[in-house]
Motif scaffolding. Structure first.
Motif, PDB file in Angstrom:
ATOM      1  N   LEU A   2     -11.882 -15.133   1.982  1.00 32.86           N
ATOM      2  CA  LEU A   2     -10.697 -15.565   1.941  1.00 32.86           C
ATOM      3  C   LEU A   2      -9.878 -15.160   3.125  1.00 32.86           C
ATOM      4  O   LEU A   2      -8.609 -15.179   3.623  1.00 32.86           O
ATOM      5  N   GLY A   3     -10.545 -13.708   3.457  1.00 27.93           N
ATOM      6  CA  GLY A   3     -10.292 -12.473   4.518  1.00 27.93           C
ATOM      7  C   GLY A   3      -9.939 -11.704   4.176  1.00 27.93           C
ATOM      8  O   GLY A   3      -8.825 -10.664   5.120  1.00 27.93           O
ATOM      9  N   THR A   4      -9.550 -11.331   3.118  1.00 29.59           N
ATOM     10  CA  THR A   4      -8.771 -10.419   2.831  1.00 29.59           C
ATOM     11  C   THR A   4      -9.222  -9.047   2.791  1.00 29.59           C
ATOM     12  O   THR A   4     -10.382  -8.657   2.652  1.00 29.59           O
ATOM     13  N   ARG A   5      -8.692  -7.774   3.769  1.00 31.88           N
ATOM     14  CA  ARG A   5      -9.417  -6.481   3.779  1.00 31.88           C
ATOM     15  C   ARG A   5      -8.984  -5.549   3.096  1.00 31.88           C
ATOM     16  O   ARG A   5      -8.538  -5.591   1.792  1.00 31.88           O
ATOM     17  N   PHE A   6     -10.642  -5.007   2.534  1.00 21.86           N
ATOM     18  CA  PHE A   6     -10.257  -3.900   1.901  1.00 21.86           C
ATOM     19  C   PHE A   6      -8.568  -2.789   1.214  1.00 21.86           C
ATOM     20  O   PHE A   6      -8.249  -3.083   0.179  1.00 21.86           O
ATOM     21  N   ALA A   7      -8.668  -2.900   2.143  1.00 22.20           N
ATOM     22  CA  ALA A   7      -7.339  -2.024   2.691  1.00 22.20           C
ATOM     23  C   ALA A   7      -5.813  -2.732   2.001  1.00 22.20           C
ATOM     24  O   ALA A   7      -5.287  -2.490   2.132  1.00 22.20           O
ATOM     25  N   GLU A   8      -6.114  -3.850   2.346  1.00 22.93           N
ATOM     26  CA  GLU A   8      -5.038  -4.710   2.087  1.00 22.93           C
ATOM     27  C   GLU A   8      -4.753  -4.755   0.800  1.00 22.93           C
ATOM     28  O   GLU A   8      -3.569  -4.746   0.092  1.00 22.93           O
ATOM     29  N   LEU A   9      -6.035  -4.318  -0.196  1.00 29.47           N
ATOM     30  CA  LEU A   9      -5.840  -4.672  -1.779  1.00 29.47           C
ATOM     31  C   LEU A   9      -5.001  -2.691  -1.830  1.00 29.47           C
ATOM     32  O   LEU A   9      -4.826  -2.390  -2.926  1.00 29.47           O
ATOM     33  N   ARG A  10      -4.829  -2.084  -1.594  1.00 30.70           N
ATOM     34  CA  ARG A  10      -5.437  -0.656  -1.864  1.00 30.70           C
ATOM     35  C   ARG A  10      -3.126  -0.098  -1.997  1.00 30.70           C
ATOM     36  O   ARG A  10      -2.504  -0.770  -1.349  1.00 30.70           O
ATOM     37  N   ALA A  11      -3.024   0.606  -2.490  1.00 32.97           N
ATOM     38  CA  ALA A  11      -1.737   0.704  -2.707  1.00 32.97           C
ATOM     39  C   ALA A  11      -1.662   2.255  -1.340  1.00 32.97           C
ATOM     40  O   ALA A  11      -2.409   2.232  -1.080  1.00 32.97           O
ATOM     41  N   PRO A  12      -0.451   1.549  -0.645  1.00 38.42           N
ATOM     42  CA  PRO A  12       0.369   2.092  -0.043  1.00 38.42           C
ATOM     43  C   PRO A  12       0.603   3.971  -0.714  1.00 38.42           C
ATOM     44  O   PRO A  12       0.347   4.554  -1.173  1.00 38.42           O
ATOM     45  N   ALA A  13      -0.528   4.400   0.920  1.00 33.29           N
ATOM     46  CA  ALA A  13      -0.358   6.485   0.659  1.00 33.29           C
ATOM     47  C   ALA A  13       0.816   6.937   0.572  1.00 33.29           C
ATOM     48  O   ALA A  13       2.267   6.424   0.838  1.00 33.29           O
ATOM     49  N   SER A  14       1.131   7.527  -0.630  1.00 32.32           N
ATOM     50  CA  SER A  14       2.074   8.287  -1.014  1.00 32.32           C
ATOM     51  C   SER A  14       3.362   9.280  -0.147  1.00 32.32           C
ATOM     52  O   SER A  14       2.243  10.379   0.602  1.00 32.32           O
TER      53      SER A  14
END
Length: 75
Positions: free
Chosen positions: A62-74
Motif C-alpha cells: 500500500l506504499g506505507t513508509r517505515f517511518a510512518e509506523l514509528r512513534a514520533p520522537a519525544s
C-alpha cells in the motif's frame, strides 16, 4: 493534518488482512488441545509470524513508509 485519512485506511486494510490470515490458520480448539505442548508452541509461532508478515507486506504493497509506523520522537 493532511494524509491522516489515507494513513488510517492503509492501517485498517493491513490490520484486516492480518486478522483474516491468522483466522484462516487457527486450528479447531479440540485439535489444539490434543496437540503436545511443543506442537502448540510451534503453531503459535507460525501464527504470529504469519500475522506479522501479512501486516508488513500489506503496508509495503500500500506504499506505507517505515517511518510512518514509528512513534514520533519525544521532546
Amino acid at each position: 493534518s493532511p494524509g491522516w485519512a489515507a494513513y488510517t485506511l492503509r492501517l485498517g486494510v493491513a490490520t484486516t488482512g492480518m486478522v483474516i490470515a491468522v483466522l484462516m490458520l487457527v486450528p479447531d480448539p479440540s485439535t489444539w488441545l490434543d496437540w503436545h505442548w511443543t506442537r502448540r508452541v510451534s503453531q503459535m509461532a507460525l501464527l504470529c509470524g504469519t500475522g506479522i508478515a501479512v501486516y508488513f507486506a500489506a503496508h509495503w504493497l500500500l506504499g506505507t513508509r517505515f517511518a510512518e509506523l514509528r512513534a514520533p520522537a519525544s521532546q
